[in-house]
Design a protein around this motif. Structure first.
Motif, PDB file in Angstrom:
ATOM      1  N   UNK A 191       0.821  -1.208   0.000  1.00 51.64           N
ATOM      2  CA  UNK A 191       0.000   0.000   0.000  1.00 51.64           C
ATOM      3  C   UNK A 191       0.858   1.263   0.000  1.00 51.64           C
ATOM      4  N   UNK A 192       1.912   1.295   0.815  1.00 51.73           N
ATOM      5  CA  UNK A 192       2.760   2.491   0.882  1.00 51.73           C
ATOM      6  C   UNK A 192       3.402   2.763  -0.472  1.00 51.73           C
ATOM      7  N   UNK A 193       3.987   1.737  -1.051  1.00 54.59           N
ATOM      8  CA  UNK A 193       4.625   1.925  -2.355  1.00 54.59           C
ATOM      9  C   UNK A 193       3.592   2.243  -3.426  1.00 54.59           C
ATOM     10  N   UNK A 249       2.631  14.362  -1.564  1.00 57.29           N
ATOM     11  CA  UNK A 249       2.755  12.909  -1.561  1.00 57.29           C
ATOM     12  C   UNK A 249       3.611  12.448  -0.393  1.00 57.29           C
ATOM     13  N   UNK A 250       4.708  13.172  -0.148  1.00 54.60           N
ATOM     14  CA  UNK A 250       5.562  12.821   0.981  1.00 54.60           C
ATOM     15  C   UNK A 250       4.829  12.997   2.304  1.00 54.60           C
ATOM     16  N   UNK A 251       4.057  14.090   2.404  1.00 51.83           N
ATOM     17  CA  UNK A 251       3.301  14.311   3.631  1.00 51.83           C
ATOM     18  C   UNK A 251       2.243  13.228   3.844  1.00 51.83           C
ATOM     19  N   UNK A 252       1.698  12.699   2.755  1.00 48.66           N
ATOM     20  CA  UNK A 252       0.719  11.609   2.874  1.00 48.66           C
ATOM     21  C   UNK A 252       1.419  10.291   3.189  1.00 48.66           C
ATOM     22  N   UNK A 253       2.585  10.086   2.572  1.00 45.97           N
ATOM     23  CA  UNK A 253       3.298   8.815   2.724  1.00 45.97           C
ATOM     24  C   UNK A 253       3.749   8.596   4.171  1.00 45.97           C
ATOM     25  N   UNK A 254       4.213   9.649   4.821  1.00 49.22           N
ATOM     26  CA  UNK A 254       4.749   9.485   6.179  1.00 49.22           C
ATOM     27  C   UNK A 254       3.689   9.001   7.170  1.00 49.22           C
ATOM     28  N   UNK A 263       0.919   7.432   6.482  1.00 53.86           N
ATOM     29  CA  UNK A 263       0.491   6.088   6.066  1.00 53.86           C
ATOM     30  C   UNK A 263       1.528   5.054   6.482  1.00 53.86           C
ATOM     31  N   UNK A 264       2.800   5.403   6.280  1.00 53.16           N
ATOM     32  CA  UNK A 264       3.848   4.473   6.702  1.00 53.16           C
ATOM     33  C   UNK A 264       3.833   4.269   8.206  1.00 53.16           C
ATOM     34  N   UNK A 265       3.599   5.354   8.945  1.00 51.03           N
ATOM     35  CA  UNK A 265       3.547   5.241  10.402  1.00 51.03           C
ATOM     36  C   UNK A 265       2.358   4.393  10.838  1.00 51.03           C
ATOM     37  N   UNK A 285      -1.048  -3.925  19.124  1.00 47.84           N
ATOM     38  CA  UNK A 285      -2.248  -3.102  19.011  1.00 47.84           C
ATOM     39  C   UNK A 285      -1.908  -1.827  18.247  1.00 47.84           C
ATOM     40  N   UNK A 286      -2.115  -1.827  16.910  1.00 49.50           N
ATOM     41  CA  UNK A 286      -1.775  -0.639  16.119  1.00 49.50           C
ATOM     42  C   UNK A 286      -2.712   0.521  16.430  1.00 49.50           C
ATOM     43  N   UNK A 287      -2.287   1.716  16.010  1.00 49.64           N
ATOM     44  CA  UNK A 287      -3.123   2.896  16.198  1.00 49.64           C
ATOM     45  C   UNK A 287      -4.276   2.911  15.196  1.00 49.64           C
TER      46      UNK A 287
END
Length: 493
Positions: free
Chosen positions: A19-21, A187-192, A194-196, A222-224
């Motif tokens: 998904x991230x890629x 895109x970078x602001x969205x990627x970070x 999502x990756x987190x 237990x993910x956020x």
């Protein structure tokens, strides 16, 4: 319908997606696509603009040039003297807006003036060359410079000012590039985030790997992300139920193994105490009959000796059955000595095959259930190896250390019956024994030929409490006693 069902079953699963890629690539391609499409549109608009300028401004420029040439000149002079000094000032005001270049020649085709109306600004040479390819060399306007009353004094050629257009297009393309860079930053602001948010996916995969290896006590983080949190909670509940069911199955399997071994003990006792004493009594009676027949009736000697031989053969067979039911010396002398006796017995029966036993660590103080299981696995493995192939060498290795207890039996036999290895009842029984104790069982082919039986037990199995059934009542005394022979021997004496 069956054909359709088979086609549905044969449909390969969809490819896995990161998904991230996936988001990173899609948004980046979107930004690049916007930049490319916008740049092409700008180039196309510049081309159309230059073509329209040539068509609309040609006659106007021609009038302006003629007006400048005829201003203050003799009508009958057929030269362009003085035009160089004027330098087409009549076009200086509108030339930058029209994006044109003007070349003036006299009637003898000698260049007089060549001027482009643009500011000195940077424009990439590749962009100018691309505009030249789009416009083409044939886009131009040719006009005549004349003096009253209709005297031709020169010609001019009106061409698009590629440098001026390139400057304007480059300024617009830089704006488009800025927009594309802004989208990439977005895109970078969205990627970070999502990756987190998907970072626990690696931990989830690690937990799945532990569970695949047999650790049902592993639990999900237990993910956020609330969707992943719900999935993790449901998975942990399922894993807890599976662990509970597996523990219940293991307890049941251990109980069944204990029942089976206890039944073997009981059967061995019954055969030894009842059937063995009866055979001993028959043997004593046969010996008495043989002794009496030698004196009183020699004709009975063959029958008496036949009875004695059959009795001895039955006694030998009974000893073999008792050894299979409960190995002699396993409880008294330990697992190591019992395995040595077993391997030595096979070596005597199969002298053409080399048997080798290797034991590392203390194996005589293992739990009773594990001791019996290890002995039975070796027993079944040797039997299968010699029954289903013609091995030249059989190796039995038993190792006990801090990591647990590991057993493997290797042979270099040529073949094995059945459609697939591990489908027999003997292998099924070995697998049940190992899994009941929480171990791992495997049947591995060797190259170029042969087979390896592997049983790996965790440290918990080494101290597992044995399940014993309550002992039954006292065995009844055997009635098979040689009373007749003893009485007659007494009378004879």
């Amino acid at each position: 319908m069956e054909s359709a069902a088979r086609k549905t079953d044969a449909t390969p699963p969809p490819a896995a997606v990161d998904l991230k890629r996936h988001l990173l690539i899609r948004i980046s391609l979107f930004a690049l696509g916007i930049g490319l499409v916008a740049s092409l549109m700008l180039l196309y608009q510049a081309r159309n603009r230059m073509l329209s300028h040539m068509a609309r401004t040609g006659s106007t420029v021609e009038r302006l040039i003629n007006s400048e040439v005829n201003s203050g000149r003799d009508a009958f002079r057929r030269s362009l003297d003085g035009l160089v000094n004027l330098d087409l000032e009549s076009l200086a005001g509108i030339g930058p807006f029209l994006g044109i270049c003007v070349e003036v020649e006299d009637i003898y085709n000698r260049p007089v003036v060549s001027r482009c109306f643009h500011d000195e600004a940077y424009a990439p040479a590749p962009l100018r060359a691309l505009l030249g390819l789009l416009v083409g060399p044939d886009v131009q306007y040719k006009g005549v410079i004349g003096a009253y009353p209709g005297v031709k004094v020169g010609e001019f050629v009106l061409r698009p000012d590629l440098d001026s257009e390139a400057q304007g297009v480059w300024a617009q393309i830089r704006t488009v590039i800025g927009m594309s860079v802004g989208i990439l930053l977005l895109n970078l602001l969205i990627y970070r985030p999502v990756r987190r948010a998907l970072r626990p996916a690696d931990q989830i995969l690690a937990v799945l790997g532990r569970m695949e290896a047999g650790d049902l006590g592993a639990r999900m983080p237990r993910p956020r992300l609330i969707e992943l949190r719900r999935i993790a909670a449901g998975f942990d509940h399922m894993a807890a139920q599976l662990q509970k069911n597996q523990q219940a199955q293991r307890q049941l399997a251990l109980r069944l193994l204990a029942v089976r071994e206890e039944e073997r003990r009981r059967l061995a006792r019954e055969l030894h105490d009842e059937f063995g004493q009866c055979l001993a009594s028959v043997g004593a009676e046969a010996a008495y009959i043989t002794a009496r027949a030698e004196i009183h009736d020699p004709a009975l000697l063959p029958a008496a000796r036949a009875v004695a031989g059959v009795t001895a053969h039955m006694m030998e067979s009974l000893q073999g059955i008792l050894h299979q039911l409960r190995p002699v010396g396993l409880e008294e002398f330990g697992l190591h000595a019992a395995l040595e006796q077993m391997v030595a017995g096979w070596q005597r029966r199969m002298p053409e095959c080399a048997f080798r036993l290797q034991v590392e660590g203390r194996v005589d103080d293992l739990s009773d259930g594990l001791t019996v299981s290890l002995y039975r696995i070796v027993q079944e493995s040797l039997t299968n190896a010699l029954r289903h192939g013609a091995p030249g060498q059989v190796v039995v290795v038993l190792v006990r250390d801090l990591a647990g207890c590991r057993l493997w039996v290797e042979n270099d036999g040529e073949g094995r019956p059945g459609p697939s290895p591990g489908s027999g009842l003997g292998v099924l029984g070995m697998r049940e024994r190992v899994e009941a104790l929480g171990g791992r069982f495997a049947l591995e082919p060797l190259h170029p030929q042969g087979m390896r039986v592997v049983a790996d037990f965790p440290p918990e199995a080494l101290v597992l409490k044995d399940l014993h059934l309550p002992e039954g009542g006292a065995d009844a005394a055997s009635d098979c006693v040689p009373h007749h022979g003893a009485a007659r021997e007494s009378d004879h004496a």
